[in-house]
Design a protein around this motif. Sequence first.
Motif, PDB file in Angstrom:
ATOM      1  N   MET A  50       0.831  -1.205   0.000  1.00  0.00           N
ATOM      2  CA  MET A  50       0.000   0.000   0.000  1.00  0.00           C
ATOM      3  C   MET A  50       0.866   1.255   0.000  1.00  0.00           C
ATOM      4  O   MET A  50       0.574   2.207  -0.729  1.00  0.00           O
ATOM      5  CB  MET A  50      -0.959  -0.021   1.191  1.00  0.00           C
ATOM      6  N   ARG A  51       1.924   1.246   0.787  1.00  0.00           N
ATOM      7  CA  ARG A  51       2.828   2.396   0.841  1.00  0.00           C
ATOM      8  C   ARG A  51       3.399   2.688  -0.549  1.00  0.00           C
ATOM      9  O   ARG A  51       3.600   3.840  -0.915  1.00  0.00           O
ATOM     10  CB  ARG A  51       3.943   2.135   1.845  1.00  0.00           C
ATOM     11  N   ALA A  52       3.630   1.627  -1.338  1.00  0.00           N
ATOM     12  CA  ALA A  52       4.165   1.765  -2.695  1.00  0.00           C
ATOM     13  C   ALA A  52       3.077   2.131  -3.712  1.00  0.00           C
ATOM     14  O   ALA A  52       3.376   2.292  -4.894  1.00  0.00           O
ATOM     15  CB  ALA A  52       4.860   0.471  -3.113  1.00  0.00           C
ATOM     16  N   GLY A  53       1.817   2.241  -3.252  1.00  0.00           N
ATOM     17  CA  GLY A  53       0.731   2.615  -4.154  1.00  0.00           C
ATOM     18  C   GLY A  53       0.108   1.450  -4.895  1.00  0.00           C
ATOM     19  O   GLY A  53      -0.609   1.644  -5.876  1.00  0.00           O
ATOM     20  N   THR A  54       0.355   0.228  -4.415  1.00  0.00           N
ATOM     21  CA  THR A  54      -0.191  -0.963  -5.053  1.00  0.00           C
ATOM     22  C   THR A  54      -1.409  -1.452  -4.276  1.00  0.00           C
ATOM     23  O   THR A  54      -1.292  -1.751  -3.078  1.00  0.00           O
ATOM     24  CB  THR A  54       0.874  -2.091  -5.086  1.00  0.00           C
ATOM     25  N   PRO A  55      -2.563  -1.553  -4.935  1.00  0.00           N
ATOM     26  CA  PRO A  55      -3.752  -2.060  -4.232  1.00  0.00           C
ATOM     27  C   PRO A  55      -3.566  -3.512  -3.792  1.00  0.00           C
ATOM     28  O   PRO A  55      -2.879  -4.290  -4.459  1.00  0.00           O
ATOM     29  CB  PRO A  55      -4.866  -1.973  -5.288  1.00  0.00           C
ATOM     30  N   LEU A  56      -4.164  -3.859  -2.680  1.00  0.00           N
ATOM     31  CA  LEU A  56      -4.116  -5.230  -2.196  1.00  0.00           C
ATOM     32  C   LEU A  56      -5.053  -6.109  -3.011  1.00  0.00           C
ATOM     33  O   LEU A  56      -6.102  -5.661  -3.472  1.00  0.00           O
ATOM     34  CB  LEU A  56      -4.512  -5.298  -0.721  1.00  0.00           C
ATOM     35  N   THR A  57      -4.684  -7.370  -3.139  1.00  0.00           N
ATOM     36  CA  THR A  57      -5.546  -8.363  -3.776  1.00  0.00           C
ATOM     37  C   THR A  57      -6.360  -9.058  -2.680  1.00  0.00           C
ATOM     38  O   THR A  57      -6.057  -8.930  -1.485  1.00  0.00           O
ATOM     39  CB  THR A  57      -4.700  -9.419  -4.517  1.00  0.00           C
ATOM     40  N   ASP A  58      -7.346  -9.834  -3.086  1.00  0.00           N
ATOM     41  CA  ASP A  58      -8.102 -10.617  -2.110  1.00  0.00           C
ATOM     42  C   ASP A  58      -7.172 -11.574  -1.363  1.00  0.00           C
ATOM     43  O   ASP A  58      -7.325 -11.779  -0.160  1.00  0.00           O
ATOM     44  CB  ASP A  58      -9.228 -11.398  -2.784  1.00  0.00           C
ATOM     45  N   GLN A  59      -6.211 -12.145  -2.051  1.00  0.00           N
ATOM     46  CA  GLN A  59      -5.258 -13.051  -1.406  1.00  0.00           C
ATOM     47  C   GLN A  59      -4.454 -12.308  -0.343  1.00  0.00           C
ATOM     48  O   GLN A  59      -4.210 -12.855   0.740  1.00  0.00           O
ATOM     49  CB  GLN A  59      -4.325 -13.662  -2.451  1.00  0.00           C
ATOM     50  N   ASP A  60      -4.060 -11.067  -0.642  1.00  0.00           N
ATOM     51  CA  ASP A  60      -3.345 -10.262   0.354  1.00  0.00           C
ATOM     52  C   ASP A  60      -4.205 -10.009   1.585  1.00  0.00           C
ATOM     53  O   ASP A  60      -3.703  -9.967   2.708  1.00  0.00           O
ATOM     54  CB  ASP A  60      -2.955  -8.889  -0.218  1.00  0.00           C
ATOM     55  N   ARG A  61      -5.485  -9.796   1.374  1.00  0.00           N
ATOM     56  CA  ARG A  61      -6.379  -9.386   2.464  1.00  0.00           C
ATOM     57  C   ARG A  61      -6.792 -10.530   3.388  1.00  0.00           C
ATOM     58  O   ARG A  61      -7.183 -10.289   4.525  1.00  0.00           O
ATOM     59  CB  ARG A  61      -7.640  -8.750   1.883  1.00  0.00           C
ATOM     60  N   MET A  62      -6.762 -11.774   2.915  1.00  0.00           N
ATOM     61  CA  MET A  62      -7.302 -12.884   3.701  1.00  0.00           C
ATOM     62  C   MET A  62      -6.665 -13.034   5.083  1.00  0.00           C
ATOM     63  O   MET A  62      -7.395 -13.138   6.079  1.00  0.00           O
ATOM     64  CB  MET A  62      -7.243 -14.198   2.922  1.00  0.00           C
TER      65      MET A  62
END
Length: 183
Positions: A50-62
């Motif tokens: 997120m700090r790098a400006g990349t949105p999280l994926t569902d896999q990241d969020r689980m």
Amino acid sequence: MADERAVPLVAVIGVSGSGKSTVGRALARELAVPYAEGDDFHPESNVAKMRAGTPLTDQDRMPWLHAVGGWLADHAAEGGVVACSALRRGYRDLLAAAAPGVFFVHLHGSAELIGARMAERHGHFMPSSLLRSQLDTLEALQHDEQGAVVPVDGTPQDTAALAVAVVRAHLSPDAARQPPIGL
């Protein structure tokens, strides 16, 4: 038998910059229950993305969602308030499965208002460039979800007061006879 809604278990949800942390802390203080900052449950790899400006994926969020759900489940008996985005219905379903009594307070405002607030804050890892991706991901609360929409166009104190009012209305013994709360 005690009313299961007598203990407040709340997830303050919405996009970054909507005021979840501010309102969540005020709500927990007013309801005299513990508060947890959802951002604290993110693994460092999520924060770095997120700090790098990349949105999280569902896999990241689980893993994050399971940790937030675990906190809610651990606080079901005493109550608690957690601030977390929970933008999709599926994310909220996961939290509700972990803690069936959870009530969602969705903080809602225009993209312009929230974008302006994000531009004014300092020291947060979430860049305002990710607001659009969050708004695109956001799925409105559905009628079969326990929750209410609270507008954020007033002061933080106004928004917190509205949040307290909707949670207290939900906890009321005659809440089942009250119409749904929202915009």
